[in-house]
Design a protein around this motif. Structure first.
Motif, PDB file in Angstrom:
ATOM      1  N   TYR A   4     -60.442 -30.097 -16.888  1.00 49.01           N
ATOM      2  CA  TYR A   4     -59.365 -29.228 -16.468  1.00 49.01           C
ATOM      3  C   TYR A   4     -58.540 -29.646 -15.459  1.00 49.01           C
ATOM      4  CZ  TYR A   4     -62.460 -25.779 -19.026  1.00 49.01           C
ATOM      5  OH  TYR A   4     -63.148 -24.817 -19.644  1.00 49.01           O
ATOM      6  N   GLN A   5     -57.219 -29.638 -15.473  1.00 45.02           N
ATOM      7  CA  GLN A   5     -56.304 -29.657 -14.912  1.00 45.02           C
ATOM      8  C   GLN A   5     -56.579 -29.497 -13.203  1.00 45.02           C
ATOM      9  OE1 GLN A   5     -52.228 -29.126 -16.044  1.00 45.02           O
ATOM     10  NE2 GLN A   5     -51.271 -29.708 -14.335  1.00 45.02           N
ATOM     11  N   GLY A   6     -56.724 -30.174 -12.474  1.00 39.11           N
ATOM     12  CA  GLY A   6     -56.736 -29.687 -11.100  1.00 39.11           C
ATOM     13  C   GLY A   6     -58.313 -29.500 -10.693  1.00 39.11           C
ATOM     14  N   LEU A   7     -59.297 -29.810 -11.270  1.00 35.92           N
ATOM     15  CA  LEU A   7     -60.629 -29.531 -11.289  1.00 35.92           C
ATOM     16  C   LEU A   7     -61.666 -30.833 -11.634  1.00 35.92           C
ATOM     17  CD1 LEU A   7     -62.542 -27.363 -10.494  1.00 35.92           C
ATOM     18  CD2 LEU A   7     -62.876 -27.157 -12.944  1.00 35.92           C
ATOM     19  N   GLU A   8     -61.371 -31.682 -10.691  1.00 34.91           N
ATOM     20  CA  GLU A   8     -61.840 -32.796 -10.658  1.00 34.91           C
ATOM     21  C   GLU A   8     -63.271 -32.690  -9.797  1.00 34.91           C
ATOM     22  OE1 GLU A   8     -58.492 -33.090  -9.771  1.00 34.91           O
ATOM     23  OE2 GLU A   8     -58.068 -33.580 -11.791  1.00 34.91           O
ATOM     24  N   GLY A   9     -63.220 -32.037  -8.885  1.00 36.95           N
ATOM     25  CA  GLY A   9     -64.408 -31.726  -8.009  1.00 36.95           C
ATOM     26  C   GLY A   9     -64.618 -30.099  -7.925  1.00 36.95           C
ATOM     27  N   ILE A  10     -66.092 -29.920  -7.728  1.00 36.63           N
ATOM     28  CA  ILE A  10     -66.509 -28.537  -7.402  1.00 36.63           C
ATOM     29  C   ILE A  10     -67.393 -28.639  -6.025  1.00 36.63           C
ATOM     30  CG2 ILE A  10     -67.918 -26.566  -7.993  1.00 36.63           C
ATOM     31  CD1 ILE A  10     -67.165 -27.490 -11.012  1.00 36.63           C
ATOM     32  N   LEU A  11     -67.119 -27.897  -5.038  1.00 40.49           N
ATOM     33  CA  LEU A  11     -67.948 -28.039  -3.817  1.00 40.49           C
ATOM     34  C   LEU A  11     -68.795 -26.828  -3.789  1.00 40.49           C
ATOM     35  CD1 LEU A  11     -68.688 -29.210  -1.092  1.00 40.49           C
ATOM     36  CD2 LEU A  11     -66.688 -28.002  -0.256  1.00 40.49           C
ATOM     37  N   LEU A  12     -70.177 -26.940  -3.435  1.00 36.23           N
ATOM     38  CA  LEU A  12     -71.102 -25.746  -3.483  1.00 36.23           C
ATOM     39  C   LEU A  12     -71.492 -25.795  -1.999  1.00 36.23           C
ATOM     40  CD1 LEU A  12     -73.699 -26.647  -6.464  1.00 36.23           C
ATOM     41  CD2 LEU A  12     -71.829 -24.875  -6.358  1.00 36.23           C
ATOM     42  N   ILE A  13     -71.371 -24.781  -1.221  1.00 36.84           N
ATOM     43  CA  ILE A  13     -71.540 -24.414   0.170  1.00 36.84           C
ATOM     44  C   ILE A  13     -72.876 -23.558   0.148  1.00 36.84           C
ATOM     45  CG2 ILE A  13     -70.878 -24.195   2.490  1.00 36.84           C
ATOM     46  CD1 ILE A  13     -68.105 -24.539   1.185  1.00 36.84           C
ATOM     47  N   ASP A  14     -74.056 -23.896   0.626  1.00 32.64           N
ATOM     48  CA  ASP A  14     -74.998 -22.899   0.255  1.00 32.64           C
ATOM     49  C   ASP A  14     -76.072 -23.548   1.398  1.00 32.64           C
ATOM     50  OD1 ASP A  14     -77.461 -21.102  -0.012  1.00 32.64           O
ATOM     51  OD2 ASP A  14     -76.273 -20.371  -1.478  1.00 32.64           O
ATOM     52  N   ASP A  15     -76.771 -22.824   2.258  1.00 32.50           N
ATOM     53  CA  ASP A  15     -77.759 -23.422   3.179  1.00 32.50           C
ATOM     54  C   ASP A  15     -79.166 -23.671   2.367  1.00 32.50           C
ATOM     55  OD1 ASP A  15     -79.792 -20.924   4.454  1.00 32.50           O
ATOM     56  OD2 ASP A  15     -77.871 -20.467   3.258  1.00 32.50           O
ATOM     57  N   ASP A  16     -79.299 -23.226   1.225  1.00 35.85           N
ATOM     58  CA  ASP A  16     -80.613 -23.089   0.518  1.00 35.85           C
ATOM     59  C   ASP A  16     -80.381 -24.091  -0.494  1.00 35.85           C
ATOM     60  OD1 ASP A  16     -83.075 -21.803  -0.304  1.00 35.85           O
ATOM     61  OD2 ASP A  16     -82.079 -21.622  -2.143  1.00 35.85           O
ATOM     62  N   LEU A  17     -81.218 -25.292  -0.293  1.00 31.14           N
ATOM     63  CA  LEU A  17     -81.046 -26.664  -1.283  1.00 31.14           C
ATOM     64  C   LEU A  17     -81.556 -25.959  -2.642  1.00 31.14           C
ATOM     65  CD1 LEU A  17     -82.723 -29.162   1.044  1.00 31.14           C
ATOM     66  CD2 LEU A  17     -80.333 -29.075   0.290  1.00 31.14           C
ATOM     67  N   PRO A  18     -82.627 -25.391  -2.852  1.00 32.14           N
ATOM     68  CA  PRO A  18     -82.900 -24.930  -4.286  1.00 32.14           C
ATOM     69  C   PRO A  18     -81.716 -24.252  -4.897  1.00 32.14           C
ATOM     70  CG  PRO A  18     -84.839 -24.425  -2.948  1.00 32.14           C
ATOM     71  CD  PRO A  18     -83.535 -24.978  -2.010  1.00 32.14           C
ATOM     72  N   THR A  19     -80.906 -23.438  -4.315  1.00 30.63           N
ATOM     73  CA  THR A  19     -79.775 -22.599  -4.879  1.00 30.63           C
ATOM     74  C   THR A  19     -78.650 -23.692  -5.320  1.00 30.63           C
ATOM     75  OG1 THR A  19     -80.418 -20.733  -3.681  1.00 30.63           O
ATOM     76  CG2 THR A  19     -78.031 -20.936  -4.575  1.00 30.63           C
ATOM     77  N   ASN A  20     -78.482 -24.506  -4.461  1.00 35.05           N
ATOM     78  CA  ASN A  20     -77.567 -25.544  -4.617  1.00 35.05           C
ATOM     79  C   ASN A  20     -78.155 -26.639  -5.944  1.00 35.05           C
ATOM     80  OD1 ASN A  20     -75.392 -25.220  -3.041  1.00 35.05           O
ATOM     81  ND2 ASN A  20     -76.493 -26.782  -1.362  1.00 35.05           N
TER      82      ASN A  20
END
Length: 145
Positions: A4-20
Protein backbone atom coordinates in the motif's frame (compact mmCIF):
# COMPACT_ATOMS: atom_id res chain seq x y z
CA UNK A 1 1.12 -9.90 0.33
CA UNK A 2 -0.43 -6.60 -0.61
CA UNK A 3 1.56 -3.37 -0.76
CA UNK A 4 0.00 0.00 0.00
CA UNK A 5 1.13 3.51 -0.82
CA UNK A 6 2.35 5.25 2.35
CA UNK A 7 2.28 2.07 4.40
CA UNK A 8 5.84 0.83 4.58
CA UNK A 9 5.71 0.54 8.38
CA UNK A 10 3.21 -0.21 11.15
CA UNK A 11 3.86 0.70 14.79
CA UNK A 12 2.29 -1.21 17.69
CA UNK A 13 2.37 0.68 21.00
CA UNK A 14 1.24 -1.57 23.84
CA UNK A 15 2.86 -2.39 27.19
CA UNK A 16 1.71 -6.01 26.91
CA UNK A 17 4.29 -8.09 24.99
CA UNK A 18 1.88 -10.99 24.23
CA UNK A 19 -0.63 -8.52 22.76
CA UNK A 20 2.07 -7.01 20.53
CA UNK A 21 3.08 -10.52 19.43
CA UNK A 22 -0.52 -11.50 18.62
CA UNK A 23 -1.22 -8.24 16.80
CA UNK A 24 1.93 -8.68 14.70
CA UNK A 25 0.69 -12.16 13.71
CA UNK A 26 -2.76 -10.73 12.91
CA UNK A 27 -1.18 -8.15 10.59
CA UNK A 28 0.81 -10.92 8.88
CA UNK A 29 -2.42 -12.94 8.45
CA UNK A 30 -4.02 -9.90 6.82
CA UNK A 31 -1.28 -10.16 4.14
CA UNK A 32 -0.15 -6.55 4.51
CA UNK A 33 3.40 -5.99 3.25
CA UNK A 34 4.84 -3.65 5.87
CA UNK A 35 7.55 -3.70 8.51
CA UNK A 36 5.85 -4.11 11.90
CA UNK A 37 7.63 -2.52 14.85
CA UNK A 38 6.34 -2.98 18.38
CA UNK A 39 7.25 -0.96 21.45
CA UNK A 40 6.05 -1.22 25.03
CA UNK A 41 5.97 2.42 26.12
CA UNK A 42 5.24 5.93 24.94
CA UNK A 43 8.79 7.23 25.28
CA UNK A 44 10.18 4.53 23.01
CA UNK A 45 7.40 5.11 20.48
CA UNK A 46 8.19 8.83 20.32
CA UNK A 47 11.93 8.08 20.01
CA UNK A 48 11.21 5.68 17.15
CA UNK A 49 9.00 8.17 15.30
CA UNK A 50 11.52 11.01 15.71
CA UNK A 51 14.74 9.01 15.07
CA UNK A 52 16.03 9.84 18.55
CA UNK A 53 17.41 7.93 21.53
CA UNK A 54 18.25 4.35 20.58
CA UNK A 55 16.65 4.93 17.15
CA UNK A 56 19.00 7.76 16.14
CA UNK A 57 20.73 5.78 13.39
CA UNK A 58 17.79 3.74 12.13
CA UNK A 59 16.69 5.57 9.01
CA UNK A 60 16.70 2.19 7.23
CA UNK A 61 13.65 1.08 9.25
CA UNK A 62 10.41 2.42 7.75
CA UNK A 63 8.47 4.78 9.97
CA UNK A 64 4.78 4.08 10.52
CA UNK A 65 2.00 4.91 8.15
CA UNK A 66 -0.28 3.20 10.64
CA UNK A 67 -0.07 3.33 14.45
CA UNK A 68 -2.03 1.03 16.75
CA UNK A 69 -2.04 2.73 20.15
CA UNK A 70 -3.15 1.17 23.44
CA UNK A 71 -4.87 3.61 25.82
CA UNK A 72 -4.10 2.04 29.19
CA UNK A 73 -0.40 1.64 29.88
CA UNK A 74 1.60 2.20 33.07
CA UNK A 75 3.47 5.48 33.27
CA UNK A 76 2.64 7.48 30.18
CA UNK A 77 -0.55 6.21 28.54
CA UNK A 78 -2.17 6.56 25.13
CA UNK A 79 -3.54 10.01 25.96
CA UNK A 80 -0.04 11.16 26.96
CA UNK A 81 1.27 9.83 23.64
CA UNK A 82 -1.36 11.84 21.79
CA UNK A 83 -0.44 15.02 23.71
CA UNK A 84 3.24 14.56 22.78
CA UNK A 85 2.43 13.47 19.22
CA UNK A 86 0.47 16.67 18.57
CA UNK A 87 3.64 18.64 19.47
CA UNK A 88 5.84 16.81 16.95
CA UNK A 89 7.12 18.49 13.82
CA UNK A 90 4.90 17.65 10.82
CA UNK A 91 7.75 15.82 9.08
CA UNK A 92 7.60 13.13 11.77
CA UNK A 93 3.85 12.75 11.60
CA UNK A 94 3.56 12.89 7.81
CA UNK A 95 0.52 10.81 6.97
CA UNK A 96 0.37 8.44 9.94
CA UNK A 97 -3.08 7.03 10.67
CA UNK A 98 -3.64 6.47 14.40
CA UNK A 99 -5.96 3.73 15.62
CA UNK A 100 -6.63 3.73 19.35
CA UNK A 101 -7.09 0.31 20.96
CA UNK A 102 -8.47 -0.69 24.34
CA UNK A 103 -9.98 -3.45 26.40
CA UNK A 104 -11.74 -0.82 28.51
CA UNK A 105 -15.52 -0.69 28.54
CA UNK A 106 -15.48 2.97 29.60
CA UNK A 107 -17.58 4.91 27.02
CA UNK A 108 -15.69 8.11 27.91
CA UNK A 109 -12.54 6.65 26.32
CA UNK A 110 -14.30 6.20 22.99
CA UNK A 111 -15.81 9.68 23.16
CA UNK A 112 -12.43 11.27 23.95
CA UNK A 113 -10.72 9.32 21.19
CA UNK A 114 -13.25 10.31 18.56
CA UNK A 115 -12.97 14.00 19.55
CA UNK A 116 -9.20 13.85 18.91
CA UNK A 117 -8.59 14.90 15.30
CA UNK A 118 -5.42 12.78 15.11
CA UNK A 119 -7.21 9.53 16.07
CA UNK A 120 -9.20 8.15 13.15
CA UNK A 121 -10.70 5.02 14.72
CA UNK A 122 -11.30 3.61 18.19
CA UNK A 123 -11.40 -0.20 18.44
CA UNK A 124 -11.63 -2.86 21.09
CA UNK A 125 -8.80 -5.37 21.34
CA UNK A 126 -7.84 -7.82 20.10
CA UNK A 127 -7.29 -6.97 16.45
CA UNK A 128 -8.53 -9.44 13.86
CA UNK A 129 -7.19 -9.83 10.30
CA UNK A 130 -10.43 -8.54 8.75
CA UNK A 131 -10.27 -5.42 10.97
CA UNK A 132 -6.75 -4.70 9.75
CA UNK A 133 -7.70 -5.30 6.12
CA UNK A 134 -10.71 -2.97 6.39
CA UNK A 135 -8.63 -0.23 8.01
CA UNK A 136 -5.81 -0.47 5.51
CA UNK A 137 -8.20 -0.47 2.54
CA UNK A 138 -9.99 2.57 4.00
CA UNK A 139 -6.91 4.73 4.51
CA UNK A 140 -4.32 3.52 2.01
CA UNK A 141 -4.28 2.89 -1.73
CA UNK A 142 -3.16 -0.56 -2.85
CA UNK A 143 -0.15 -0.60 -5.15
CA UNK A 144 -0.63 -2.98 -8.06
CA UNK A 145 2.43 -4.70 -9.46
Amino acid sequence: MKKYQGLEGILLIDDDLPTNFIHKKVIEKASIEAVVKSVTNVEEALDFITYSGIYEDTSDIPRPGLIFLDINMPGLNGWDFMDAYRQLDKRFKATAVIIMLTTSLDPDNKELALIDKEVVVFLNKPLKPEMVTTLVNSYFKEISD
